[in-house]
Design a protein around this motif. Structure first.
Motif, PDB file in Angstrom:
ATOM      1  N   GLN A 177      -2.890  -5.040  -4.319  1.00 37.08           N
ATOM      2  CA  GLN A 177      -1.455  -5.289  -4.283  1.00 37.08           C
ATOM      3  C   GLN A 177      -0.863  -5.171  -5.687  1.00 37.08           C
ATOM      4  O   GLN A 177       0.223  -4.614  -5.856  1.00 37.08           O
ATOM      5  N   ARG A 195      -0.403  -1.557  -6.515  1.00 34.60           N
ATOM      6  CA  ARG A 195       0.761  -1.009  -5.818  1.00 34.60           C
ATOM      7  C   ARG A 195       2.053  -1.367  -6.549  1.00 34.60           C
ATOM      8  O   ARG A 195       2.927  -0.527  -6.747  1.00 34.60           O
ATOM      9  N   VAL A 196       2.140  -2.623  -6.991  1.00 36.05           N
ATOM     10  CA  VAL A 196       3.325  -3.084  -7.709  1.00 36.05           C
ATOM     11  C   VAL A 196       3.458  -2.340  -9.034  1.00 36.05           C
ATOM     12  O   VAL A 196       4.554  -1.917  -9.419  1.00 36.05           O
ATOM     13  N   LYS A 200       2.278   0.667  -9.820  1.00 34.52           N
ATOM     14  CA  LYS A 200       2.675   2.057  -9.574  1.00 34.52           C
ATOM     15  C   LYS A 200       4.160   2.163  -9.264  1.00 34.52           C
ATOM     16  O   LYS A 200       4.844   3.074  -9.722  1.00 34.52           O
ATOM     17  N   LYS A 201       4.682   1.199  -8.494  1.00 34.08           N
ATOM     18  CA  LYS A 201       6.103   1.219  -8.150  1.00 34.08           C
ATOM     19  C   LYS A 201       6.960   1.026  -9.407  1.00 34.08           C
ATOM     20  O   LYS A 201       7.970   1.698  -9.592  1.00 34.08           O
ATOM     21  N   LYS A 202       6.521   0.115 -10.290  1.00 32.93           N
ATOM     22  CA  LYS A 202       7.259  -0.111 -11.536  1.00 32.93           C
ATOM     23  C   LYS A 202       7.247   1.140 -12.408  1.00 32.93           C
ATOM     24  O   LYS A 202       8.269   1.515 -12.987  1.00 32.93           O
ATOM     25  N   GLN A 245       6.883   4.209 -11.409  1.00 34.63           N
ATOM     26  CA  GLN A 245       7.707   5.223 -10.759  1.00 34.63           C
ATOM     27  C   GLN A 245       9.175   4.996 -11.099  1.00 34.63           C
ATOM     28  O   GLN A 245       9.901   5.936 -11.421  1.00 34.63           O
ATOM     29  N   ARG A 246       9.627   3.733 -11.015  1.00 36.10           N
ATOM     30  CA  ARG A 246      11.023   3.412 -11.310  1.00 36.10           C
ATOM     31  C   ARG A 246      11.384   3.726 -12.752  1.00 36.10           C
ATOM     32  O   ARG A 246      12.499   4.155 -13.035  1.00 36.10           O
ATOM     33  N   GLU A 247      10.451   3.493 -13.671  1.00 35.74           N
ATOM     34  CA  GLU A 247      10.704   3.739 -15.081  1.00 35.74           C
ATOM     35  C   GLU A 247      10.652   5.230 -15.429  1.00 35.74           C
ATOM     36  O   GLU A 247      11.068   5.620 -16.512  1.00 35.74           O
TER      37      GLU A 247
END
Length: 79
Positions: free
Chosen positions: A12, A15-16, A18-20, A22-24
């Motif tokens: 988890q 996943r968090v 990778k999402k951060k 991606q956003r950056e």
């Protein structure tokens, strides 16, 4: 960048993270630095970015003038 691992749940946390990233825009920057971009591809990308920027500005202007409804707020459930 920092991510907390709760209850030894590394999947988890990954996943968090990778999402951060991606956003950056880190993945986009990695690709831009490592792979060669043809001049024609660069022009097409920059043109697309400019078009998206202009559309976003126009949309925000219309929302301020009241001609378009404002985006709906995302409702997050309480924990």
């Amino acid at each position: 960048m920092q991510v907390l691992v709760r209850d030894n749940n590394v999947d988890q946390a990954l996943r968090v993270l990778k999402k951060k990233m991606q956003r950056e825009g880190l993945f986009r920057e990695f690709k831009a630095r490592t792979a060669y971009e043809k001049p024609s591809e660069k022009r097409a990308r920059e043109k697309g970015e400019a078009i998206r920027r202009q559309r976003k500005l126009a949309r925000k202007k219309l929302q301020r003038e009241g001609l378009l409804p404002a985006p709906k707020k995302a409702v997050r459930p309480a924990r």
